[in-house]
Write an enzyme that holds these catalytic residues in place. Structure first.
Site, mmCIF file in Angstrom:
data_model
loop_
_atom_site.group_PDB
_atom_site.id
_atom_site.type_symbol
_atom_site.label_atom_id
_atom_site.label_comp_id
_atom_site.label_asym_id
_atom_site.label_seq_id
_atom_site.Cartn_x
_atom_site.Cartn_y
_atom_site.Cartn_z
ATOM 1 N N LYS A 201 0.861 -1.189 0.000
ATOM 2 C CA LYS A 201 0.000 0.000 0.000
ATOM 3 C C LYS A 201 0.895 1.236 0.000
ATOM 4 C CE LYS A 201 -3.508 2.478 2.581
ATOM 5 N NZ LYS A 201 -4.516 2.403 3.654
ATOM 6 N N LYS A 255 -2.311 -1.507 -3.764
ATOM 7 C CA LYS A 255 -3.152 -0.311 -3.685
ATOM 8 C C LYS A 255 -2.308 0.943 -3.769
ATOM 9 C CE LYS A 255 -6.051 1.975 -0.320
ATOM 10 N NZ LYS A 255 -6.445 1.984 1.066
HETATM 11 C C1 PBG Z 1 -7.098 3.708 5.555
HETATM 12 C C2 PBG Z 1 -7.540 3.407 4.196
HETATM 13 C C3 PBG Z 1 -7.410 4.294 3.132
HETATM 14 C C4 PBG Z 1 -8.020 3.711 2.046
HETATM 15 C C5 PBG Z 1 -8.502 2.450 2.452
HETATM 16 N N1 PBG Z 1 -8.172 2.268 3.799
HETATM 17 C C6 PBG Z 1 -6.852 5.675 3.066
HETATM 18 C C7 PBG Z 1 -5.557 5.965 3.634
HETATM 19 O O1 PBG Z 1 -4.688 5.111 3.780
HETATM 20 O O2 PBG Z 1 -5.361 7.144 3.963
HETATM 21 C C8 PBG Z 1 -8.142 4.369 0.720
HETATM 22 C C9 PBG Z 1 -9.175 3.888 -0.188
HETATM 23 C C10 PBG Z 1 -9.532 4.808 -1.266
HETATM 24 O O3 PBG Z 1 -8.918 5.874 -1.486
HETATM 25 O O4 PBG Z 1 -10.487 4.482 -1.960
HETATM 26 N N2 PBG Z 1 -6.511 2.779 6.314
#
Ligand code: PBG
Length: 331
Positions: A201, A255
């Site tokens: 991520k 992601k």
């Molecule tokens: C947070 C989380 C995020 C997303 C999913 N879980 C945002 C972040 O890490 O700030 C993002 C998903 C999206 O942008 O659609 N743990």
């Protein structure tokens, strides 16, 4: 193998008719490839999210209808994200451990309505519950603490599993959390509760609309670069995936999605395990903005981008366009 050359070889030959294109198609996209992320609110009304046109937060009373809709469309799994009331957020994110929090109530409502007819994936991270918007506990300097956070994430995972979650999906990027979450799930008898690790991520600029949706954008000071990955790195993603698999992840996620298709393909080639991709909020917003600007046609953009994930080797895609895509695919 020796390749014939033109004119014996004409690659356009097999593209000349629709039946032939269908016959030679290498990948297929079906509703079963999709996971639909849904936002939940404590208010009584559906709340449209301005930054995500066409996406709403749903009250617990309305979330089961969305899950039923997904199941009817052939979407096998939904992903839940709560917009926690401001007064329930705290520095320690304790609301994440409340057995009656929004997430747990939504899980139970869906389970009551759908039985095991749909998979429920729940996000493990503290950002929807903290008053500072970070995914974990912070020290005085604002640094996100790893090991202290992991202990809370274990309790959060058990809370979600007890409420009926099918897939625990840690999105926090703390080191070592998959192993201890797996151990705790086994200890508590949740042998069939899966873990889908947000293994690679990235600290991405594409999460903005999501943070609006869960109400953390205004709270977050600074960024998440001390735990989420540097977009410059690919080899490091493979190390992250290797660790999460060794610790017991059933599947892994990359992601964001489209900008990181190279990572999806590398992970699939290297590990030969189920890999999922998250087409995140900023990607959804980009497609919608393109459509609004007359720069492209929604249905075609949605299906093409989703097929790209399949071609790269993804087992499935989390996408806010899931219901629309499933409708298109179902004809
Ligand atoms: C947070 C989380 C995020 C997303 C999913 N879980 C945002 C972040 O890490 O700030 C993002 C998903 C999206 O942008 O659609 N743990």
């Amino acid at each position: 193998m020796t390749q014939p050359s033109y004119p014996a070889l004409r690659l356009r030959r097999t593209r000349a008719a629709a039946w032939s294109r269908a016959l030679h198609r290498e990948n297929v996209l079906t509703p079963a490839d999709l996971i639909w992320p849904l936002f939940v609110t404590d208010s009584d009304e559906e709340e449209p999210i301005a930054a995500l046109p066409g996406v709403s937060r749903w009250p617990v009373a309305g979330i089961a209808a969305r899950a039923r809709e997904a199941a009817a469309l052939g979407i096998p799994c939904i992903a839940l994200f709560p917009n926690t009331q401001a007064e329930r957020r705290s520095a320690g994110g304790e609301e994440a451990l409340n057995p009656d929090n929004l997430m747990c109530r939504a899980i139970r409502a869906i389970r009551d309505a759908c039985g095991d007819g749909i998979g429920i994936l729940t996000d493990v991270a503290l950002d929807p519950y903290t008053s500072h918007g970070q995914d974990g506990l912070i020290d005085d300097a604002g640094y996100v603490l790893n090991d202290a956070t992991v202990s809370v994430l274990v309790a959060q995972s058990l809370n979600q599993a007890a409420a009926g979650a099918d897939i625990i999906a840690p999105s926090d990027m703390m080191d070592g959390r998959i192993g201890v979450i797996r151990e705790a799930l086994e200890r508590e008898g949740h042998h069939n509760v899966q873990i889908m690790a947000y293994a690679a991520k990235y600290a991405s600029a594409f999460y903005g609309p999501f943070r609006d949706a869960v109400g953390s954008r205004g709270l977050l000071k600074g960024d998440k670069k001390t735990y989420q990955m540097d977009p410059a790195n690919g080899e490091e993603a493979l190390r992250e995936v290797a660790l999460d698999l060794a610790e017991g992840a059933d599947s892994v996620m990359v992601k964001p999605g489209l900008p990181y298709l190279d990572i999806v393909a590398r992970v699939k080639a290297r590990f030969e395990v189920p890999v999922f991709a998250y087409q995140v909020s900023g990607e959804y917003a980009m497609i919608e903005a393109a459509v609004a600007a007359g720069a492209g046609e929604r249905d075609a953009l949605v299906l093409e981008t989703l097929m790209a994930f399949k071609r790269a080797g993804a087992s499935g895609v989390l996408t806010y366009h899931a219901a629309q895509a499933a409708r298109l695919l179902n004809g």
